[in-house]
Scaffold this motif. Structure first.
Motif: not given
Ligand SMILES: [Zn+2]
Length: 249
Positions: A17-18, A20-21, A161, A166
């Protein structure tokens, strides 16, 4: 075993999604696969425009400068993990043929309770979760046709989370993989959840190197134990840098 099946693949495509994921959720798995000679590629849905910056020298970044920073951080992590090629969803090669490029913006989130995120309530009209899922599926199919992976790896339905972006990545991954005829493996969100778990702590140095690239989002704290490290998020939460990864079909 799923990991051995993957390690026998020629190409694997990760969908996140972003920035760092890829590192925080699956960095150890990517490091393991690339070390075993598997080509790993990455599609990232957004640029993480709403990520909160850790207090420190980068905390003054805003707008385009912050987005540029996140793009640079992602490029660094991609290199550290050994990812071959990456794309943002909505831009070629992760854009349906004939469509002009577009950006899917970070939808933001708020904490519902510790460890569980929910919709921010103010996601903009250009956000990833406000866009038509069919458009996103078509873009992801284009990426799959370009990268030609033997398997797709995405979040399970809990979206690690609960972050709405996500969860949306999960929702588009199944239909896109099915349409492209590629199997998908889900990264298990719950550390106690059912799946095949792999301890990849021997890949920690690579994950640490990748996580250090995302300095606007996390600070890395190494410990005396060479098989353990933590990251500190913008709000001060400390979480282990995950090297135990669960997958299920
Ligand atoms: Zn994320």
């Amino acid at each position: 075993m799923l990991l051995d099946d993957l390690a026998g693949a020629a190409r694997v495509l990760f969908v996140h999604a972003h920035p760092d994921d890829e590192t925080l959720q699956t960095g150890a798995l990517i490091a393991e696969l690339t070390a075993r000679g598997v080509r790993c590629d990455l599609v990232t849905a957004t640029r993480g425009e709403r990520g909160e910056i850790v207090p420190g020298p980068l905390s003054g970044l805003t707008g385009d400068a912050f987005v540029a920073r996140r793009e640079t951080e992602l490029a660094g992590a991609v290199a550290a993990l050994g990812i071959t090629e990456r794309a943002y969803l909505g831009e070629p090669p992760a854009r349906a043929a004939g469509q002009p490029p577009r950006r899917y913006a970070d939808s933001g989130m708020r904490w519902i309770r510790e460890g569980l995120a929910g919709p921010s309530g103010d996601a903009g009209p250009d956000s990833f979760t406000a866009a038509d899922p069919a458009e996103e599926v078509a873009d992801l199919v284009a990426a799959i046709e370009y990268f030609r992976p033997d398997a797709l790896i995405s979040y399970d339905d809990d979206g690690s989370y609960g972050h709405p972006d996500h969860v949306r990545v999960h929702e588009i991954s199944g239909p896109a993989a099915a349409r492209a005829g590629v199997p998908v493996l889900w990264v298990v969100s719950d550390p106690a959840g059912a799946g095949e778990w792999s301890d990849l702590a021997h890949r920690l140095p690579t994950v640490v190197a990748a996580a250090r690239c995302h300095a606007s989002q996390v600070s890395v704290v190494e410990s005396a134990d060479p098989r353990a490290a933590e990251v500190i998020h913008s709000g001060g939460q400390r979480t282990p840098l995950a090297t135990r990864i669960g997958l299920r079909r």
